[in-house]
Each structure stands twice: as C-alpha cells, then as structure tokens.
Design an enzyme around this catalytic site. Structure first.
Site, PDB file in Angstrom:
ATOM      1  N   LYS A 197      -1.874  46.983 -41.363  1.00 12.06           N
ATOM      2  CA  LYS A 197      -1.693  48.425 -42.210  1.00 12.06           C
ATOM      3  C   LYS A 197      -2.555  48.649 -43.656  1.00 12.06           C
ATOM      4  O   LYS A 197      -3.711  49.409 -44.034  1.00 12.06           O
ATOM      5  CB  LYS A 197      -0.921  49.370 -41.954  1.00 12.06           C
ATOM      6  CG  LYS A 197      -0.041  49.540 -40.960  1.00 12.06           C
ATOM      7  CD  LYS A 197       0.459  50.805 -40.307  1.00 12.06           C
ATOM      8  CE  LYS A 197       0.680  50.443 -39.180  1.00 12.06           C
ATOM      9  NZ  LYS A 197       2.043  51.506 -38.500  1.00 12.06           N
ATOM     10  N   GLU A 240      -7.136  56.041 -35.480  1.00 18.00           N
ATOM     11  CA  GLU A 240      -6.480  57.544 -35.531  1.00 18.00           C
ATOM     12  C   GLU A 240      -6.582  57.580 -36.821  1.00 18.00           C
ATOM     13  O   GLU A 240      -6.606  57.158 -38.329  1.00 18.00           O
ATOM     14  CB  GLU A 240      -4.623  56.234 -35.526  1.00 18.00           C
ATOM     15  CG  GLU A 240      -4.559  55.926 -34.093  1.00 18.00           C
ATOM     16  CD  GLU A 240      -2.791  55.877 -34.162  1.00 18.00           C
ATOM     17  OE1 GLU A 240      -2.523  55.295 -32.478  1.00 18.00           O
ATOM     18  OE2 GLU A 240      -1.929  55.456 -35.268  1.00 18.00           O
ATOM     19  N   GLU A 298      -4.691  54.306 -39.284  1.00 13.74           N
ATOM     20  CA  GLU A 298      -4.423  52.462 -38.929  1.00 13.74           C
ATOM     21  C   GLU A 298      -5.955  52.935 -37.371  1.00 13.74           C
ATOM     22  O   GLU A 298      -6.292  53.730 -37.137  1.00 13.74           O
ATOM     23  CB  GLU A 298      -3.139  52.738 -38.799  1.00 13.74           C
ATOM     24  CG  GLU A 298      -2.479  53.102 -37.088  1.00 13.74           C
ATOM     25  CD  GLU A 298      -1.576  52.148 -36.112  1.00 13.74           C
ATOM     26  OE1 GLU A 298      -1.631  51.224 -36.646  1.00 13.74           O
ATOM     27  OE2 GLU A 298      -1.076  53.020 -35.413  1.00 13.74           O
ATOM     28  N   ASN A 347      -5.282  51.210 -33.906  1.00 18.04           N
ATOM     29  CA  ASN A 347      -5.336  49.650 -32.767  1.00 18.04           C
ATOM     30  C   ASN A 347      -6.579  49.331 -32.067  1.00 18.04           C
ATOM     31  O   ASN A 347      -7.442  49.895 -31.403  1.00 18.04           O
ATOM     32  CB  ASN A 347      -4.475  51.129 -31.745  1.00 18.04           C
ATOM     33  CG  ASN A 347      -3.091  51.679 -32.728  1.00 18.04           C
ATOM     34  OD1 ASN A 347      -2.596  50.323 -33.505  1.00 18.04           O
ATOM     35  ND2 ASN A 347      -2.801  52.991 -31.827  1.00 18.04           N
TER      36      ASN A 347
HETATM   37  P1  ADP Z   1       2.900  52.930 -36.244  1.00 22.11           P
HETATM   38  O1  ADP Z   1       1.664  51.892 -36.000  1.00 22.11           O
HETATM   39  O2  ADP Z   1       3.913  52.345 -36.814  1.00 22.11           O
HETATM   40  O3  ADP Z   1       3.006  54.184 -35.193  1.00 22.11           O
HETATM   41  P2  ADP Z   1       1.136  55.033 -37.289  1.00 22.11           P
HETATM   42  O4  ADP Z   1       0.468  55.081 -38.789  1.00 22.11           O
HETATM   43  O5  ADP Z   1       0.424  54.913 -36.562  1.00 22.11           O
HETATM   44  O6  ADP Z   1       2.622  54.233 -37.300  1.00 22.11           O
HETATM   45  O7  ADP Z   1       1.658  56.377 -37.459  1.00 22.11           O
HETATM   46  C1  ADP Z   1       2.707  56.842 -36.178  1.00 22.11           C
HETATM   47  C2  ADP Z   1       2.607  58.673 -37.061  1.00 22.11           C
HETATM   48  O8  ADP Z   1       4.028  58.861 -37.475  1.00 22.11           O
HETATM   49  C3  ADP Z   1       1.880  59.287 -36.938  1.00 22.11           C
HETATM   50  O9  ADP Z   1       1.250  60.292 -36.151  1.00 22.11           O
HETATM   51  C4  ADP Z   1       2.270  60.400 -37.471  1.00 22.11           C
HETATM   52  O10 ADP Z   1       3.028  60.847 -36.903  1.00 22.11           O
HETATM   53  C5  ADP Z   1       3.520  59.901 -38.541  1.00 22.11           C
HETATM   54  N1  ADP Z   1       2.564  59.334 -39.723  1.00 22.11           N
HETATM   55  C6  ADP Z   1       1.879  58.636 -40.071  1.00 22.11           C
HETATM   56  N2  ADP Z   1       1.243  58.382 -41.091  1.00 22.11           N
HETATM   57  C7  ADP Z   1       1.880  59.327 -42.161  1.00 22.11           C
HETATM   58  C8  ADP Z   1       1.479  60.178 -43.562  1.00 22.11           C
HETATM   59  N3  ADP Z   1       1.184  59.610 -44.329  1.00 22.11           N
HETATM   60  N4  ADP Z   1       1.789  61.187 -43.268  1.00 22.11           N
HETATM   61  C9  ADP Z   1       2.490  62.102 -42.597  1.00 22.11           C
HETATM   62  N5  ADP Z   1       2.987  61.951 -41.208  1.00 22.11           N
HETATM   63  C10 ADP Z   1       2.629  60.127 -40.788  1.00 22.11           C
END
Ligand code: ADP
Length: 667
Positions: free
Chosen positions: A116, A275, A288, A290
């Site tokens: 990330k 995303e 991020e 995917n």
């Molecule tokens: P993973 O790869 O573990 O799924 P992500 O970065 O895609 O993690 O984030 C998953 C979820 O976490 C997002 O859809 C959102 O709901 C929450 N999230 C991630 N980053 C933030 C942030 N900076 N502030 C608030 N919520 C966040």
C-alpha cells in the site's frame, strides 16, 4: 484463445469463471481440497484434480501443487479468482516460469501495488490525492506516537501488506496508541509475515467508491465506471452497487480518468480496481489498488452488459481491448448482496454444517452467483461467503425492491445466514435514499431501532393466518365425508376469524373467500387487504402472495399453530388461534428459560488457538478467556461472569463444536 485453463479457486467464483469458459468453448480444470469433494464447482468443470488437505496451505494456497495440476492436465493458463493466490506475486511468477499464463497482471506489478505504501507513491505521481499519512518505517510505538501527532488524530494504523481489513486499528487519542500499536503489529505479523505498518488519517463517515479498470498489453486503458461499497461491517463489504449515488457525471469522468492514469503509471495489464475513499464533503482520496477480479464485479457487468471474465481471458491471450472509453455505455442500476453463513444474532459467528434445503431466487433481473446447493458442506476452513444475489433495475429503487423480494424467497437451511440481516439494510429508509457511509450498519442497524413499516408487520399476519386457514380448511374438507350430512343445523361459514400473536403484537384477522378460489379479502385489525393467490404457491417453504396488487414473497415454516415467517428483514414467530382457542390460550403460563451462568459454552465451531487462563485463575465478566479460529477469523471468547476458573476442558489445537462446554466457573 486458450483451449483449457485451470481455476485455482473454489466456491462461487470458480463456478462463475467456468460459466464464461463454457460460453467461450474453453475447457476447464477445477482443483479441490478434501473438505470440498462435493463442492458445486467440481460438477461444473470438465476435469477435476484433488489438491490435498482441507487447510488452505495444503490445497488452495499450495503453489507447486496447483502448477503441477495445471501442467499435468495440459491447461495453458491459470485463473486465480479472488482471495487465495490471486494477489500473490510469487505465484504469478512461478506460473509464468512454468510456461503457463497467469490471468492477471505481471508479477512485478502485483508486488508493487500489493504494497500500500508503494501504491500510494505511484498514485501521487499520477496526480491522485491520497489520505494524509506517515509512511516511513517506525521502529517503536514512541516513534509512531510522534508520527500520529503530525498526521493528526483520529488515525488508522494499517499493515502495508494488508488486505481484508485485517490488522487495521482506529486510534482516537494519543493515550490509546501504544496498546493499538502492539495489537496491530501482532496481527500484521501473523497475517502477512511482513510487519510494516503505516499511519493514515482516519476519515470519519467516509464512502467507499472504486473504479473498475481494464488495461491490455498494447497500452490501452479504460474504466468501466464505479461501484459503491460503503455498506460494510468490520471493513468487509456486504452490499455493493453501481452507479454510486454520490457521483455526478463530471466527478465520475474525473475519477475514472485518474484511475486509468494510475494503471498506466503502474504498467498495469488486465482487470484491476482502484479504490477511493470519499469524505462527507465530497473530497476523494486514493486508498489502494486491487490487482484481481473483485467479488463485486457483477454489478459492473449488469450495468455495462460486459463479461469481465471474458475480457480478462482475451487480454491474457494478448488481444487488444475490444472497445474505447467512449464506447463503454452504462444503463440502469445494479445492487449486489453478499450472502454468508453466519449468525447475525450472535455477533456474526460463522455457521457451519450441511445445507439441508436450498431454494434459490430466480427472475428476469435477478442474477445468482452461488458456490453452494442442497447437500453442500460448509466447513470452518474457508471464508463464509456462500453466494451473491444481484439485481438490475431501470433505476436504483427498482433494483432495490427486486433484490428485497429475491432475498425474501432465498431459502437456505442447515446453516444460518445473513439473508434477513441484509434485507434489514435494503429496506431501511436511509439506504433507500442512498445516504451511505461505512458507518451505516453501526449507526442505523446495529445501534439503533430499525424503523419497520407497520404494513410489513400486517403482511406477515396476513400471510401466516392465510396459510393456517388453508391448512385448516384442507383438514376440515378431508373430514367432510365422515360427518352427518342430514340435519346439520348451522349454515356454512363464509368469514373465518383468527387471532394472530407475535411477540407483543396481537392481530384479529378475518378471512373471506372472494369470487374465485384464488381471491381473498382479509381484514387485519379492521384494515382491509385484497389478496390474489394465482395457484396458491407455497412451495419449498416459500409463499407467493399478491397483496393489494403487488407481489411479495415470504419464507414460512409451520408446526401446529406456530408459524415462523421471514419477510423484508423481519423474522417473526406467530401463533394463530381460533377465537375460542385464544380465550383459553391467554391463561396458559409462558415457559421459563433457564440459563446457566457458571458454564462457558462454545459460541461457534472452530479451532482453539489459545487458552488464556488456567484452573484457579480469578476472572472477570468480559475478560477474554480463549481465542477461536473459524473461517479465517480469530475471535476472542469473553467470560460471562466474575469468579474463578473451576475447570478447563479444551487446549489449543482442539476442534470444537457450538455448545461444547469449554470451561466451568466457581462463582
Ligand atoms: P484492506 O486492503 O485491508 O481491505 P483498505 O485500505 O481497502 O484495506 O480499506 C478497507 C476499508 O477500510 C475501506 O473500505 C474503508 O471502509 C476503511 N478505511 C480504509 N482507510 C480508511 C481511512 N483512512 N479512513 C476511514 N476509513 C478507512
């Protein structure tokens, strides 16, 4: 095009990939673990190859075994699906080295975007705003404290190699940081074998919006619009839709362009998802990327009319993208619900077992991507998602209503599911308005009373009373020839009356047969409903009724005059009485449930990871006593009381069933 491919996955996604292969005339090889010998994907594939043990490490994560299976079967390519090895750059590399095609991006691209921190750096070069963060390596929680201060509270601790929401921790105040840091580090090390953590500003009440992109090997990149996945629980998506109610055409075009730019900068090939997170003021930030097909890809397929797996296969073969950005068109709206084997009434603990009954929803605008059928075994080894139901409508409201009715008639027995929980989300007025955030479930479903339209409750009274009435009539009619026909004094009844009771609600229901055998007039507490039952369809637990001109489905189980019913997020137990029975029933004492509180029963099936106390230890209510792993999730089990541990009947490594006594206490 390939002649034969191997699908290195299981469940619904394996079945879904096989479907497109069949349409394209490509032969398929399915692989499976010991736990999956009856799985649906094996029935659909042309060839099947066993991999070994039920644990993912021995089967779906066993890289060499899968590559050997591909070589042995003569497959030319491997489709990894999502999860398992889909974002494992080493596996992609090994696949290519074995002379096979990996259906996904090049391994180096997976490696970079899977990190990330590195992905954020690329996003910055593509001109995409990122969430304020600190991405330097931090050696201690003291360093992390200083970094968090500079980023600004609240912050989110995130594993650099993260996925599936694992390890992430929100920290609101400086004094919570040290504890959260150590938990996050622990989980990160265990889950990813890479303990780098970074700190990001936590955006309160954000929306999750992602763009589907496709890139070919000839430098063309397009996007297929967005999906909104804000309805989440513990960072896991539950309901997804396209288009998002938060975007207008201008913003869509701008974000889509940025997503394509990122893919170009990263040297991306094949299907990917960029995303974004959107704050309540409408500012968007890169989250991020995917590097695989997403679980929620069907909503994009339903609004674009494209087959994303077909595009993946064509690109993997070296074909150019079959269209330009201007040629991608969008029509209508699609909403997807993820159906999982879990028990919402007990904190969503996984539910395992054999599916004993299975009635799937069907319909013109309903798509079901399922990995299970009657007889499927749901084990503790894999994640709990069973199927996805997707509805397409001319507009969002139509798609939403259709999806609610599809779930009303989705009957799965043998394991518990979140079907009715998802319907509570879909019928909620705030969801209906499209007013979403990732806190939606916490704010509107779990921590507040759910508004239930009065009419819905009356519908369930109508449905249960009618089923009871028809059953009673059948019994009465079958006894008719045995009754004396001559000298009967009372005229035949035309209006039948019942009392329907559920929780504290009591309804008087009057039922009158209409002109034909299929028309009814029903009064519920004096409110009139008109019913049509063209063919009284009560089939496999499902009842179809046309009430005041709209068609509704109910799931119903009855035993005597007790009828259980599920409808639009409501699950209720009704008791139906004749007025005479009701008079008597009111004087019956209600049964008393005895609860033992000096015994800890196992709340879910799984494997004991750790027992944290010993005989004789002082314990307090709420204290974590042991940890259980089930369906890839670790859950702590808390003490139900204050007292002392009297006996411990399990140790780490034991497999346990729901209800097994794990410990007893002296109070
Ligand atoms: P993973 O790869 O573990 O799924 P992500 O970065 O895609 O993690 O984030 C998953 C979820 O976490 C997002 O859809 C959102 O709901 C929450 N999230 C991630 N980053 C933030 C942030 N900076 N502030 C608030 N919520 C966040």
């Amino acid at each position: 095009m390939f002649d034969k491919i191997l699908i290195a996955n299981r469940g619904e996604i394996a079945v879904r990939i096989i479907r497109t292969c069949k349409e394209m005339g490509i032969r398929t090889v399915a692989v499976y673990s010991e736990a999956d010998f009856r799985n649906l994907h094996l029935r659909e594939a042309d060839e099947v190859i066993p991999l070994g043990g039920a644990r993912p490490q021995e089967s779906y994560l066993a890289k060499e075994k899968i590559i050997d299976a591909a070589l042995q079967s003569g497959a030319q390519a491997i489709h990894p699906g999502y999860g398992f090895l889909s974002e494992n750059s080493r596996f992609a590399e090994m696949t290519e080295q074995a002379g096979l095609t990996f259906i996904g991006p090049p391994s180096e691209v997976i490696a970079i975007l899977g990190d990330k921190i590195a992905a954020k750096a690329i996003a910055k070069t593509a001109g995409i705003p990122t969430v304020p963060s600190h991405t330097e390596v931090m050696a201690s929680h003291e360093e992390a404290s200083a970094a968090a201060e500079s980023v600004g509270f609240p912050v989110l601790l995130k594993p650099a190699a993260g996925g599936g929401g694992k390890g992430m921790r929100i920290v609101y105040h400086q004094d919570e940081l040290a504890a959260a840091w150590s938990v996050c580090q622990d989980e990160t090390r265990k889950a990813f074998g890479d303990d780098r953590i970074f700190i990001e500003r936590y955006i309160p009440k954000p929306r999750h919006i992602e763009f589907q992109i496709f890139a070919d090997r000839h430098g063309n990149v397009i996007h297929l619009g967005e999906r909104e996945c804000s309805v989440q629980r513990r960072y896991q998506k539950i309901v997804e839709e396209s288009p998002s109610t938060a975007l207008n055409e201008l913003l869509r075009r701008k974000m889509g362009k940025l997503a394509c730019e990122l893919a170009r900068k990263a040297g991306y090939v094949n299907a990917g998802t960029v995303e974004f997170i959107m704050d309540p003021d409408g500012n968007t930030f890169f989250l991020e990327m995917n590097t695989r097909l997403q679980v929620e890809h069907p909503v994009t397929e339903m609004v674009t009319g494209l087959d994303l797996v077909e595009l993946q296969l064509r690109i993997a073969c070296g074909e150019p993208l079959p269209m330009k950005q201007e040629e991608v068109s969008f029509s209508g709206c699609a909403i997807e619900a993820r159906i999982c084997a879990e028990d919402p009434s007990k904190g969503f603990v996984p539910s395992v077992g054999l599916i004993t009954r299975y009635g799937a929803p069907r319909g013109k605008n309903i798509r079901l991507d399922t990995g299970v059928c009657a007889g499927s075994n749901i084990s503790v080894y894999y994640d709990s998602m069973l199927a996805k139901v997707i509805s397409r409508g001319e507009n969002r409201e139509q798609a939403r209503k259709q999806l609610v009715e599809a779930l009303n008639r989705y009957d799965i027995e043998g394991v518990l599911t979140n079907i009715d929980f998802v319907n509570q989300i879909l019928v909620h007025p705030v969801f209906a308005k499209g007013d979403l955030s990732t806190d939606f479930i916490a704010d509107h479903i779990e921590n507040s009373a759910i508004p239930q339209p009065e009419e819905y409750l009356e519908f369930t009274a109508v449905a249960t009373a009618l089923v009871h009435h028809i059953r009673e009539t059948l019994v009465r009619d079958s006894l008719k020839p045995m009754r004396a026909q001559i000298g009967s004094s009372s005229p035949p009844e035309t209006v039948y009356e019942y009392v329907a009771k559920s929780d504290g609600d009591i309804f008087t229901v009057q039922i009158e047969k209409g002109e034909s055998d299929f028309d009814w007039l029903i009064w519920v507490n004096d409110k009139q409903y008109r019913l049509e039952t063209p063919r009284f369809e009560f089939y496999r637990r499902r009842l179809k009724l046309k009430i005041n001109d709209s068609t509704h489905y109910f799931r119903i189980k009855y035993q005597g005059n007790f009828i259980w019913i599920a409808f639009s997020g409501m699950t209720r137990l009704f008791e139906i009485y004749s007025p005479r029975e009701w008079k008597l029933a009111r004087y019956m004492p209600s049964p008393v449930k005895k609860v033992l509180d000096n015994v800890l029963e196992c709340p879910m099936p799984g494997l004991i990871v750790e027992v944290k106390v010993r005989k004789g230890d002082r314990i307090y209510r709420g204290q974590e006593l042991l940890v259980i792993e089930s369906m890839k999730m670790e859950s702590g089990v808390a003490s139900p009381c204050d007292g002392y541990v009297d006996s411990v009947s399990v140790q780490s490594g034991d497999a346990v069933e729901t209800g097994k006594v794990l410990m007893t206490f002296a109070l």
